[in-house]
Design a protein around this motif. Structure first.
Motif, PDB file in Angstrom:
ATOM      1  N   ALA A   7      -4.013   1.692 -19.027  1.00  0.00           N
ATOM      2  CA  ALA A   7      -4.214   2.328 -20.431  1.00  0.00           C
ATOM      3  C   ALA A   7      -3.424   3.451 -20.699  1.00  0.00           C
ATOM      4  O   ALA A   7      -2.662   3.892 -21.356  1.00  0.00           O
ATOM      5  N   ASN A   8      -3.474   4.216 -19.436  1.00  0.00           N
ATOM      6  CA  ASN A   8      -2.842   5.778 -19.612  1.00  0.00           C
ATOM      7  C   ASN A   8      -2.220   6.068 -18.042  1.00  0.00           C
ATOM      8  O   ASN A   8      -3.273   6.777 -17.422  1.00  0.00           O
ATOM      9  N   PRO A   9      -0.987   5.661 -17.832  1.00  0.00           N
ATOM     10  CA  PRO A   9      -0.153   6.034 -16.636  1.00  0.00           C
ATOM     11  C   PRO A   9      -0.605   7.337 -16.244  1.00  0.00           C
ATOM     12  O   PRO A   9      -0.381   7.752 -14.962  1.00  0.00           O
ATOM     13  N   HIS A  10      -0.458   8.369 -17.297  1.00  0.00           N
ATOM     14  CA  HIS A  10      -0.172   9.856 -17.099  1.00  0.00           C
ATOM     15  C   HIS A  10      -1.757  10.425 -17.003  1.00  0.00           C
ATOM     16  O   HIS A  10      -1.703  11.944 -17.056  1.00  0.00           O
ATOM     17  N   ASN A  11      -2.655   9.714 -17.028  1.00  0.00           N
ATOM     18  CA  ASN A  11      -4.029  10.147 -16.607  1.00  0.00           C
ATOM     19  C   ASN A  11      -4.360  10.391 -15.243  1.00  0.00           C
ATOM     20  O   ASN A  11      -4.864   9.786 -14.574  1.00  0.00           O
ATOM     21  N   TYR A  12      -3.912  11.943 -14.652  1.00  0.00           N
ATOM     22  CA  TYR A  12      -3.782  12.029 -13.326  1.00  0.00           C
ATOM     23  C   TYR A  12      -5.317  12.301 -12.849  1.00  0.00           C
ATOM     24  O   TYR A  12      -5.703  12.168 -11.532  1.00  0.00           O
ATOM     25  N   ASP A  13      -6.143  12.553 -13.625  1.00  0.00           N
ATOM     26  CA  ASP A  13      -7.789  12.753 -13.300  1.00  0.00           C
ATOM     27  C   ASP A  13      -8.154  11.214 -12.692  1.00  0.00           C
ATOM     28  O   ASP A  13      -8.831  11.091 -11.802  1.00  0.00           O
ATOM     29  N   ALA A  14      -7.778  10.063 -13.440  1.00  0.00           N
ATOM     30  CA  ALA A  14      -8.042   8.694 -13.121  1.00  0.00           C
ATOM     31  C   ALA A  14      -7.427   8.454 -11.875  1.00  0.00           C
ATOM     32  O   ALA A  14      -8.081   7.519 -10.841  1.00  0.00           O
ATOM     33  N   TRP A  15      -6.255   8.690 -11.556  1.00  0.00           N
ATOM     34  CA  TRP A  15      -5.552   8.494 -10.233  1.00  0.00           C
ATOM     35  C   TRP A  15      -6.204   9.203  -8.928  1.00  0.00           C
ATOM     36  O   TRP A  15      -6.339   8.879  -8.089  1.00  0.00           O
ATOM     37  N   PHE A  16      -6.503  10.564  -9.198  1.00  0.00           N
ATOM     38  CA  PHE A  16      -7.376  11.036  -8.344  1.00  0.00           C
ATOM     39  C   PHE A  16      -8.684  10.487  -7.767  1.00  0.00           C
ATOM     40  O   PHE A  16      -8.841  10.163  -6.765  1.00  0.00           O
ATOM     41  N   ASP A  17      -9.359  10.039  -9.093  1.00  0.00           N
ATOM     42  CA  ASP A  17     -10.538   9.231  -8.519  1.00  0.00           C
ATOM     43  C   ASP A  17     -10.238   7.908  -7.894  1.00  0.00           C
ATOM     44  O   ASP A  17     -10.926   7.470  -6.846  1.00  0.00           O
ATOM     45  N   TYR A  18      -9.097   7.398  -8.525  1.00  0.00           N
ATOM     46  CA  TYR A  18      -8.855   6.065  -7.891  1.00  0.00           C
ATOM     47  C   TYR A  18      -8.501   6.127  -6.248  1.00  0.00           C
ATOM     48  O   TYR A  18      -8.901   5.419  -5.371  1.00  0.00           O
ATOM     49  N   LEU A  19      -7.597   7.204  -5.850  1.00  0.00           N
ATOM     50  CA  LEU A  19      -7.138   7.603  -4.700  1.00  0.00           C
ATOM     51  C   LEU A  19      -8.368   7.792  -3.685  1.00  0.00           C
ATOM     52  O   LEU A  19      -8.533   7.407  -2.452  1.00  0.00           O
ATOM     53  N   ARG A  20      -9.175   8.566  -4.252  1.00  0.00           N
ATOM     54  CA  ARG A  20     -10.561   9.109  -3.550  1.00  0.00           C
ATOM     55  C   ARG A  20     -11.188   7.735  -3.047  1.00  0.00           C
ATOM     56  O   ARG A  20     -11.876   7.598  -1.925  1.00  0.00           O
ATOM     57  N   LEU A  21     -11.426   6.807  -4.018  1.00  0.00           N
ATOM     58  CA  LEU A  21     -11.938   5.670  -3.728  1.00  0.00           C
ATOM     59  C   LEU A  21     -11.365   4.795  -2.533  1.00  0.00           C
ATOM     60  O   LEU A  21     -11.700   4.228  -1.586  1.00  0.00           O
ATOM     61  N   VAL A  22     -10.003   4.418  -2.631  1.00  0.00           N
ATOM     62  CA  VAL A  22      -9.222   3.709  -1.720  1.00  0.00           C
ATOM     63  C   VAL A  22      -9.028   4.261  -0.734  1.00  0.00           C
ATOM     64  O   VAL A  22      -8.995   3.735   0.325  1.00  0.00           O
ATOM     65  N   GLU A  23      -8.891   5.758  -0.515  1.00  0.00           N
ATOM     66  CA  GLU A  23      -8.918   6.286   0.971  1.00  0.00           C
ATOM     67  C   GLU A  23     -10.141   6.091   1.765  1.00  0.00           C
ATOM     68  O   GLU A  23     -10.181   6.124   2.906  1.00  0.00           O
ATOM     69  N   SER A  24     -11.482   6.169   0.769  1.00  0.00           N
ATOM     70  CA  SER A  24     -12.719   5.863   1.584  1.00  0.00           C
ATOM     71  C   SER A  24     -12.766   4.379   2.194  1.00  0.00           C
ATOM     72  O   SER A  24     -13.921   4.282   2.934  1.00  0.00           O
ATOM     73  N   ASP A  25     -12.098   3.388   1.718  1.00  0.00           N
ATOM     74  CA  ASP A  25     -12.572   2.116   1.841  1.00  0.00           C
ATOM     75  C   ASP A  25     -11.333   1.073   2.430  1.00  0.00           C
ATOM     76  O   ASP A  25     -11.679   0.153   3.084  1.00  0.00           O
ATOM     77  N   THR A  26     -10.135   1.538   2.222  1.00  0.00           N
ATOM     78  CA  THR A  26      -9.075   0.540   2.443  1.00  0.00           C
ATOM     79  C   THR A  26      -8.296   1.037   3.507  1.00  0.00           C
ATOM     80  O   THR A  26      -8.416   2.115   4.038  1.00  0.00           O
TER      81      THR A  26
END
Length: 750
Positions: free
Chosen positions: A324-343
């Motif tokens: 929805a908003n590619p420049h929402n960097y806070d969402a990217w931070f949360d997403y990266l934190r999630l994938v770093e912990s599991d993938t």
């Protein structure tokens, strides 16, 4: 109208209203009507009760009432309530035929009135006229087939009469009109009351086609499950999934389907249904689906399955947000934190690459502040988690190439890159990177970080060169000069440090010169170069006459361990007082005198203490006009002013003001004594002789004035009086006149 003897008409006199002002209490028409209603002034008494004794009186009574009803109907035929009242009155007399006739006449007037049909049919049912009631219901549902109330009443009557076939026939006629959902449910419940499951199933088949909604399909499946037809219920769910397809898919259908299979202990089927639904239902509409899937896995799945559900749910949410908003960097931070912990690392790198590809559209630093942390986190992940230094170096270099250094830069990136190279024991690359930063985009943080690095490496010659470059870049930065001098002091080269301080105070523009001078003075004190310190204080006092400089100078002289330190300190205070006599900031001079008084209290004699005490000012409350921003008068305000002894000597009106205060106080004391004398007179002759006071007027009674101006020396008073006597110019007379008016105003205020 009155007439005179001559036959002329005499007009009566009209009363004249003398006071035409409005009354204090106004009365409105609404108030008059309310009071009339409350008092019930217009209520008519109830008619007298009649007792009918024979048939003739009864007929007369009936004739009278019928005439009244007919008259009302004749006046307004469209008022249905008149017809209903007429018919109900006839019904109360058991005149059913007449009531029926009235209802028919009313239907001719308004055949679409629902209340009229209901009252008509209720009358027939009340009088057990079943066929007449059926006839009325048939006519009603024929004329108004969309009024559900007629159908409900009709079917209820037939069921109560035990006419099941007739009731079913009415329901069938009703269903042809495709009514609302509740009508279908009523028909199904009717059939279920008589154990007609097959007929209910056929009704459901028609129902889900007329009202093709998910909840109706779920009700159909629940109906089959309730009566034990599990295979048919599963088939209904499957038909529903095919019927709605992927265009009109709904999570509620899959939730109900999975719960049905869960009741049947078909856990694999449930898991397949949930996964099938999660792949097809839009993520923003699948909240309930995720929740139920999580609950199912917690109850019947293993730990890995539960974690997969939770991670997939959150991952889908973040995917929707970043889409929805590619420049929402806070969402990217949360997403990266999630994938770093599991993938795995490849997946994390892919997400990082997608995130850093969304460069801010505007080259302004405030838009890049959040974005740059994506690069920092990427580099730290590669270094700490994956432990790939070469890839980390590539990330830092790509980031530094991307930043538009001509417009702005980020010192944090340069410093992090240098620290990374040092951790890799590659000092040459670290210095090269920081040197490039200073060359391309010099910043205070870069210089400080580079100098700190060289200090840790004990490369003092490099530190000197960096300080020189730093001061060429920012010569007004006092902190840099101080740090440079401190470095030289630590290295034991006091001459270089003194030279640096001399260069610093010689700069035409400094951001914090007071801090620089204080550091220079502290440096000389530490070196015990007291003559240099005195010279610095004198040079500083040539630039500024600030009171804190004088006080610091005095404290410095007092702190030196010498025989004449007290005399030197007193001399500095005297010079400071003399230089600040013409200062407009009286509070600063007051600070100086208070500091001087504290010094004399500790080290001075009584004469010196008295001398300083006489120099202290008096605190006076004054008033002044306030002018607004637009130039208008905004009133008066009170403020405190300080009057020093030399100011009082130059203003003779202050002496007059002190004398006026003393005279007024004497007047008050004399009045109090006179009142005491008057109270003691009636107590007898002896008391009168003993208590007779000496007569003393205001001029004869003299007290020492308590005003702050009474203890001025005679020289100031004589000089002020002589100056007053010698003023003879016109301009001086005008000044005396203004001062006299001010004195009068101050006297009245006191």
């Amino acid at each position: 109208m009155a007439s005179t003897a001559a036959g002329k008409q005499r007009i009566p006199k009209v009363a004249k209203v003398k006071n035409k002002a409005p009354a204090e209490v106004q009365i409105t028409a609404e108030q008059l009507l309310r009071e009339a209603k409350e008092r019930e002034l217009e209520l008519l008494p109830p008619p007298p009760k009649q007792k009918i004794t024979d048939a003739e009186e009864l007929n007369d009574y009936k004739l009278k009432k019928r005439k009244g009803f007919e008259d009302n109907i004749r006046k307004n035929r469209t008022v249905i309530s008149n017809w209903i009242k007429y018919a109900q009155w006839e019904e109360s007399l058991k005149e059913v035929q007449r009531a029926r006739s009235i209802y028919e006449r009313a239907l001719d007037v308004d055949h679409r009135n629902i209340t009229l049909w209901l009252k008509y049919a209720e009358m027939e049912m009340k009088n057990r006229q079943v066929n007449h009631a059926r006839n009325i219901w048939d006519r009603a549902i024929t004329i108004l087939p969309r009024v559900n109330q007629f159908w409900y009443k009709y079917t209820y009557m037939e069921e109560m009469l035990g006419n099941i076939a007739g009731c079913r026939q009415v329901f069938e006629r009703w269903m042809e009109w495709e009514p609302e959902e509740q009508a279908w449910h009523s028909y199904i419940n009717f059939e279920l009351r008589y154990k007609e499951v097959d007929k209910s199933r056929s009704i459901y088949e028609k129902f889900v086609m007329v009202h093709p909604e998910v909840k109706n399909w779920i009700k159909y499946a629940n109906f089959e499950e309730k009566h034990g037809y599990i295979a048919l219920a599963r088939k209904v769910f499957e038909r529903a999934v095919e019927f709605f397809g992927e265009e009109h898919i709904s999570e509620n259908l899959y939730v109900a389907f999975s719960r049905f299979e869960e009741k049947q202990k078909e856990f694999e089927r449930v898991r397949i249904i949930y996964k099938y639904a999660l792949d097809r239902v839009p993520k923003q509409q699948a909240q309930e689906l995720f929740k139920n899937y999580t609950v199912f896995e917690k109850r019947f799945g293993d730990r890995r399955g539960i974690e997969d559900v939770i991670v997939s749910k959150r991952r889908f949410q973040y995917e929707e947000e970043v889409k929805a908003n590619p420049h929402n960097y806070d969402a990217w931070f949360d997403y990266l934190r999630l994938v770093e912990s599991d993938t795995d690392a490849d997946t994390v790198r892919e997400v990082y690459e997608r995130a850093i590809a969304n460069t801010p559209p505007i080259q302004e630093k405030r838009h890049w502040r959040r974005y740059i942390y994506l690069w920092i986190n990427y580099a730290l992940y590669e270094e700490l988690e994956v432990k790939d230094p070469e890839r980390t170096r590539q990330v830092y270099q790509a980031c530094l190439e991307l930043i538009p250094h001509k417009k702005f830069t980020f010192a944090k990136i340069w410093l992090l890159y240098a620290q990374f190279e040092i951790r890799q024991k590659n000092l040459q690359n670290a210095r090269r990177g920081l040197g490039t930063a200073i060359g391309k985009c010099p910043k205070n943080k870069v210089f400080k970080g580079y100098i700190e690095l060289e200090l840790q490496l004990r490369e003092f010659d490099r530190c000197r060169k960096l300080y020189e470059k730093y001061l060429e870049f920012s010569p007004e930065n006092c902190t840099t000069w101080i740090k440079f001098a401190e470095l030289e002091t630590i290295l034991g080269d006091s001459d270089r440090a003194r030279a640096i301080f001399e260069l610093a105070i010689g700069q035409p523009r400094l951001d914090m010169p007071e801090v620089l001078w204080k550091s220079y003075i502290d440096f000389e004190i530490e070196q015990e170069e007291y003559e240099n310190t005195r010279g610095l204080y004198k040079r500083l006092l040539q630039r500024t006459q600030h009171v804190k400089v004088w006080i610091s100078y005095g404290q410095f002289e007092l702190s030196i361990d010498s025989d004449d330190r007290i005399q030197r300190c007193r001399q500095i205070y005297e010079e400071a007082n003399k230089s600040m006599q013409g200062c407009e900031e009286k509070e600063e001079r007051l600070m100086l005198l208070e500091s001087w008084r504290e010094f004399e209290d500790e080290f001075g004699s009584l004469a010196n203490k008295e001398r300083v005490r006489k120099l202290l000012p008096e605190k006076v409350k004054k008033r002044r006009k306030i002018t607004a921003e637009d130039g208008s008068d905004a009133g008066w305000e009170e403020y405190y002013d300080y009057i020093f002894p030399e100011d009082a000597a130059n203003q003779p009106n202050l002496k007059l003001l002190a004398m006026a205060k003393m005279w007024k106080k004497q007047q008050q004391e004399d009045e109090e004594e006179q009142e005491e004398e008057e109270q003691q007179v009636p107590q007898g002759k002896e008391a009168q002789e003993n208590s007779e006071p000496e007569e003393q007027g205001p001029a004869g009674h003299r007290e020492e004035p308590e005003n702050e101006y009474d203890d001025r020396d005679d020289e100031s008073s004589s000089s002020s009086s002589s100056s007053d006597d010698s003023e003879s110019d016109d301009g001086d007379r005008e000044d005396d006149k203004d001062k006299t008016e001010e004195t009068k105003a101050d006297t009245e205020k006191l």
